[in-house]
Write an enzyme that holds these catalytic residues in place. Structure first.
Site, mmCIF file in Angstrom:
data_model
loop_
_atom_site.group_PDB
_atom_site.id
_atom_site.type_symbol
_atom_site.label_atom_id
_atom_site.label_comp_id
_atom_site.label_asym_id
_atom_site.label_seq_id
_atom_site.Cartn_x
_atom_site.Cartn_y
_atom_site.Cartn_z
ATOM 1 N N ARG A 59 0.789 -1.225 0.000
ATOM 2 C CA ARG A 59 0.000 0.000 0.000
ATOM 3 C C ARG A 59 0.825 1.282 0.000
ATOM 4 N NH1 ARG A 59 -2.759 -3.959 1.715
ATOM 5 N NH2 ARG A 59 -0.772 -4.480 2.641
ATOM 6 N N THR A 60 1.781 1.379 0.897
ATOM 7 C CA THR A 60 2.449 2.671 1.070
ATOM 8 C C THR A 60 3.233 3.041 -0.189
ATOM 9 O OG1 THR A 60 2.620 2.096 3.394
ATOM 10 C CG2 THR A 60 3.888 3.997 2.662
ATOM 11 N N LYS A 88 26.372 -3.902 -1.150
ATOM 12 C CA LYS A 88 27.845 -3.860 -1.203
ATOM 13 C C LYS A 88 28.428 -3.159 0.017
ATOM 14 C CE LYS A 88 27.292 -2.908 -6.104
ATOM 15 N NZ LYS A 88 27.352 -1.742 -7.003
ATOM 16 N N ARG A 109 11.246 3.748 3.583
ATOM 17 C CA ARG A 109 10.811 2.741 4.582
ATOM 18 C C ARG A 109 12.044 1.933 4.950
ATOM 19 N NH1 ARG A 109 5.647 -1.155 4.535
ATOM 20 N NH2 ARG A 109 4.751 0.850 5.140
ATOM 21 N N HIS A 137 4.793 5.821 11.577
ATOM 22 C CA HIS A 137 4.283 5.716 10.201
ATOM 23 C C HIS A 137 3.308 6.894 10.026
ATOM 24 C CE1 HIS A 137 3.189 4.157 6.402
ATOM 25 N NE2 HIS A 137 2.874 2.918 6.714
HETATM 26 N N1 CP Z 1 -0.367 -0.045 5.853
HETATM 27 C C1 CP Z 1 0.847 -0.282 5.309
HETATM 28 O O1 CP Z 1 1.864 0.344 5.681
HETATM 29 O O2 CP Z 1 0.844 -1.247 4.330
HETATM 30 P P1 CP Z 1 2.111 -1.721 3.517
HETATM 31 O O3 CP Z 1 3.066 -2.374 4.484
HETATM 32 O O4 CP Z 1 1.579 -2.677 2.487
HETATM 33 O O5 CP Z 1 2.757 -0.505 2.901
#
Ligand code: CP
Length: 310
Positions: A59-60, A88, A109, A137
């Site tokens: 999603r993100t 590396k 991320r 998040h």
């Molecule tokens: N909600 C969320 O962060 O989903 P993903 O891990 O799929 O990005």
């Protein structure tokens, strides 16, 4: 005056005031109408977004990429750090130094808490935290708030039950802080070992006085919002520890028949087993709609950050 996000990093939800959050949600409503009309606009036609995903995501990453494309911008990046020079031995600092000369905004991320803050310190361009280990998040919290506002018509005086892995769930860490800021009653429901960290619970109790803890899903029956989360398998050192908790909670039709009729069931997704698929078609479930709001909310964040619009 420029937007609250203009030329800034977004690393933790605490980087934003209540007023800033209000601005994002308002701008997201305008972006939603662009999405609903299936349009693309040219607001960010000269901008490039780099998505650096050192941890898995559906999603993100995809909603950020969809958001940037709807706004007319370009996208570069990776979804598997195993194909990059990190493999590396390149440091995060060096990676960020280089990527910040290729793009206009970085979305990162990472599995390490604090990595997004470190990236922001080394970046010449704004950095957005798309999840840092068990940390924060913030863009998920913003789309969660957008969902609650759409569904409940307000962001205050709600009874919120957060259920599942409160210790490792970064979405809960960000959202509980934002919901407390707006004035809501939060009950964290988790097995004792997976309860909300004392550092977060202590601050929410001290500053807002509206948080409680429980081990029982029964405490969610009167809630206006149930925010389910999965037990975060990837954060357990030993598989047997995860096994002890994996079936801790499950929402199904029977549970909902005894719950507040107007409760909404949210989930940041991915879901594992904590919501029965039979709930998907019930009027209470909003988690797929919630995921869809990732696009307009992230469009708003990118537009406000890169153009200063609000
Ligand atoms: N909600 C969320 O962060 O989903 P993903 O891990 O799929 O990005």
């Amino acid at each position: 005056m420029a937007s609250a996000l203009f030329d800034r990093d977004l690393v933790a939800i605490g980087d934003l005031s209540k007023k800033d959050i209000g601005e994002v949600l308002e701008h997201a409503s305008k972006m939603l109408s662009i999405v609903e009309q299936g349009r693309r606009v040219d607001y960010l036609e000269n901008e490039i977004m780099a998505t650096l995903f050192f941890e898995p995501s559906t999603r993100t990453r995809l909603s950020f990429e969809s958001a940037m494309q709807r706004l007319g911008g370009g996208v570069i990046g990776f979804a598997d750090a195993g194909t990059t020079s990190t493999k590396k031995g390149e440091s995060l600092a060096d990676t960020i130094e280089v990527v910040s000369s290729y793009a206009d905004v970085i979305v990162i991320r990472h599995s390490t808490e604090g990595a997004a803050r470190e990236a922001a310190e080394h970046s010449k361009i704004p950095v957005i935290n798309a999840g840092d280990g068990v940390g924060q998040h913030p863009t998920q919290a913003l789309l969660d708030l957008f969902t609650i506002k759409k569904e409940k018509g307000r962001l205050d005086k709600l009874r919120i039950a957060m259920v599942g892995d409160m210790k490792n769930g970064r979405t809960v860490h960000s959202l509980s802080e934002a919901l407390s800021l707006f004035g809501n009653e939060i009950t964290f429901i988790a097995p004792e070992e997976l309860q909300i960290p004392d550092s977060i619970y202590g601050r929410l109790s001290r500053e807002y006085g509206s948080a409680q803890k429980s081990e029982s899903l029964e405490k969610a029956r009167d809630a206006d919002v149930i925010y389910m989360t999965r037990i975060q398998q990837e954060r357990f050192a030993k598989p047997e520890d995860y096994k002890r908790f994996e079936h801790s909670f499950r929402i199904d039709r029977k549970f909902l028949e005894g719950a507040n009729n107007d409760v909404i069931i949210m989930h940041p997704l991915p879901r594992v087993m904590e919501i029965s698929p039979e709930v998907d078609k019930m009027k209470n479930s909003v988690y797929f709609k919630q995921a869809s709001y990732g696009v307009p909310v992230r469009m708003a964040i990118l537009d406000m950050m890169l153009t200063g619009k609000k």
